[in-house]
Design a protein around this motif. Structure first.
Motif, mmCIF file in Angstrom:
data_model
loop_
_atom_site.group_PDB
_atom_site.id
_atom_site.type_symbol
_atom_site.label_atom_id
_atom_site.label_comp_id
_atom_site.label_asym_id
_atom_site.label_seq_id
_atom_site.Cartn_x
_atom_site.Cartn_y
_atom_site.Cartn_z
ATOM 1 N N SER A 281 -12.070 34.051 -39.305
ATOM 2 C CA SER A 281 -10.925 33.502 -40.014
ATOM 3 C C SER A 281 -9.695 33.467 -39.091
ATOM 4 O O SER A 281 -8.767 32.789 -39.538
ATOM 5 N N HIS A 282 -9.617 33.431 -37.811
ATOM 6 C CA HIS A 282 -8.527 33.392 -36.909
ATOM 7 C C HIS A 282 -8.876 33.340 -35.681
ATOM 8 O O HIS A 282 -9.233 34.675 -35.184
ATOM 9 N N CYS A 283 -8.767 32.458 -34.928
ATOM 10 C CA CYS A 283 -9.061 32.180 -33.576
ATOM 11 C C CYS A 283 -8.032 31.223 -32.829
ATOM 12 O O CYS A 283 -7.595 30.357 -33.500
ATOM 13 N N HIS A 284 -7.988 31.184 -31.621
ATOM 14 C CA HIS A 284 -7.217 30.316 -30.680
ATOM 15 C C HIS A 284 -8.048 29.890 -29.569
ATOM 16 O O HIS A 284 -7.779 30.168 -28.398
ATOM 17 N N LEU A 285 -8.888 28.983 -30.272
ATOM 18 C CA LEU A 285 -9.936 28.165 -29.136
ATOM 19 C C LEU A 285 -9.181 27.246 -28.351
ATOM 20 O O LEU A 285 -10.061 26.810 -27.300
ATOM 21 N N GLY B 47 0.446 28.212 -40.900
ATOM 22 C CA GLY B 47 0.607 29.192 -40.189
ATOM 23 C C GLY B 47 0.118 28.900 -38.904
ATOM 24 O O GLY B 47 -0.530 27.983 -38.424
ATOM 25 N N GLU B 48 0.045 30.002 -38.016
ATOM 26 C CA GLU B 48 0.498 31.418 -38.390
ATOM 27 C C GLU B 48 1.990 31.389 -38.403
ATOM 28 O O GLU B 48 2.510 31.129 -37.303
ATOM 29 N N THR B 49 2.500 32.180 -39.371
ATOM 30 C CA THR B 49 3.783 32.542 -39.691
ATOM 31 C C THR B 49 4.099 33.985 -39.852
ATOM 32 O O THR B 49 2.923 34.402 -40.024
ATOM 33 N N MET C 45 -3.179 38.079 -44.634
ATOM 34 C CA MET C 45 -2.409 39.026 -43.753
ATOM 35 C C MET C 45 -3.516 39.162 -42.517
ATOM 36 O O MET C 45 -4.356 40.013 -42.754
ATOM 37 N N HIS C 46 -3.074 38.205 -41.489
ATOM 38 C CA HIS C 46 -4.037 38.261 -40.413
ATOM 39 C C HIS C 46 -3.956 39.466 -39.408
ATOM 40 O O HIS C 46 -2.598 40.014 -39.281
ATOM 41 N N CYS C 47 -5.048 39.673 -38.642
ATOM 42 C CA CYS C 47 -4.813 40.896 -37.750
ATOM 43 C C CYS C 47 -4.031 42.003 -38.272
ATOM 44 O O CYS C 47 -3.293 42.678 -37.837
ATOM 45 N N THR D 255 -11.325 37.161 -34.972
ATOM 46 C CA THR D 255 -11.400 37.898 -33.826
ATOM 47 C C THR D 255 -9.826 37.865 -33.272
ATOM 48 O O THR D 255 -9.525 38.731 -32.372
ATOM 49 N N ASP D 256 -9.094 36.707 -33.605
ATOM 50 C CA ASP D 256 -7.627 36.582 -32.821
ATOM 51 C C ASP D 256 -7.895 36.160 -31.314
ATOM 52 O O ASP D 256 -7.179 36.635 -30.678
ATOM 53 N N SER D 257 -9.170 36.011 -31.209
ATOM 54 C CA SER D 257 -9.591 35.607 -29.920
ATOM 55 C C SER D 257 -8.531 34.468 -29.105
ATOM 56 O O SER D 257 -8.140 33.629 -29.881
HETATM 57 ZN ZN ZN Z 1 -3.062 34.488 -33.956
#
Ligand code: ZN
Ligand code: ZN
Length: 256
Positions: free
Chosen positions: A5-9, A90-92, A149-151, A199-201
């Motif tokens: 649900s959250h990555c920076h590919l 987001g992300e915000t 609410m991520h990570c 992952t927030d990878s």
């Molecule tokens: Zn992020």
């Protein structure tokens, strides 16, 4: 099936090995990944990835950690949000770890994102670091009504406040770290129908890859760990978090 649900590919290390990263996702049953916008210049890359790949989706926003970043107006966020592959704002949020002093600009930026989310009906992707009380206060004041609410690394009280506002709680590789005992307790308590995994990878690789470059395929280890913490099967957590993901990011068609 599992979803990141959250990555920076779009970040260079991952973008450089994209075919391998996508193959590893498929090989680990990770069907979809949400690629998160962090700045105006990065958004073009994020959207490019989402447009080029059926299973990648995008969000639009300016991260709170950069005081110099060029802002989006609410109208600009709303215009980008109309794109069929943009499914969240987001992300915000707020970040008092990287930013100190007068942070009115950060509060303004967050408020603009919340207003755009309300106007478009899209969910917010919220980042909070050493700023939980103000994050929750602004969410309440601005009427934030849906998102994630991520990570998540905060206390159960903060989780509860976000849950009360209708938010989901997403756990990253941090929950697999031995040192994160209090967070593991939170991961046991969040209702199963409000739980997401990410992952927030390329950051924060979960155990057993800790310290290495993270990638969406590794969300499997996060889900496995959460399952173990809750005394559930991996399949049950994979199914619940995937179901939650498609309920929250409802612009994404649910695979048959
Ligand atoms: Zn992020
Ligand atoms: Zn973040």
């Amino acid at each position: 099936m599992l979803v990141d649900s959250h990555c920076h590919l779009n970040f260079p290390d991952l973008a450089a090995r994209l075919p391998e990263v996508l193959a590893n996702m498929a090989g680990n049953g990770v069907s979809h990944a949400l690629v998160i916008g962090v700045s105006r210049p990065a958004f073009a890359q994020v959207l490019g990835l989402a447009e080029a790949h059926d299973n990648l989706w995008a969000t639009v926003g300016v991260h709170p950690d950069d005081p110099e970043a060029e802002e989006y107006t609410q109208a600009e966020l709303e215009a980008h949000a109309a794109h069929p592959k943009v499914v969240g704002i987001g992300e915000t949020g707020l970040d008092y770890h990287w930013c100190k002093g007068n942070l009115d600009w950060q509060h303004q930026r967050f408020a603009t994102h919340i207003r755009a989310a309300r106007a478009t009906g899209l969910p917010l992707v919220i980042h909070t670091r050493e700023s939980a009380a103000d994050t929750v206060r602004l969410m309440r004041e601005e009427g934030a009504e849906c998102g994630v609410m991520h990570c998540f690394t905060e206390s159960w009280e903060v989780a509860q406040a976000a849950l009360d506002l209708g938010f989901y709680i997403s756990f990253s590789g941090i929950v697999t770290f031995k040192s994160a005992q209090a967070l593991k307790e939170v991961a046991r308590k969040v209702p199963l129908d409000r739980l997401l995994v990410e992952t927030d990878s390329p950051y924060l690789a979960p155990v057993p890859h800790r310290g290495k470059q993270n990638e969406p395929a590794f969300v499997r280890h996060v889900a496995e760990h959460v399952a173990e913490l809750r005394g559930l099967s991996f399949e049950a957590v994979a199914e619940a978090t995937t179901d939650n993901f498609f309920r929250l990011f409802s612009k994404i068609p649910r695979p048959a």
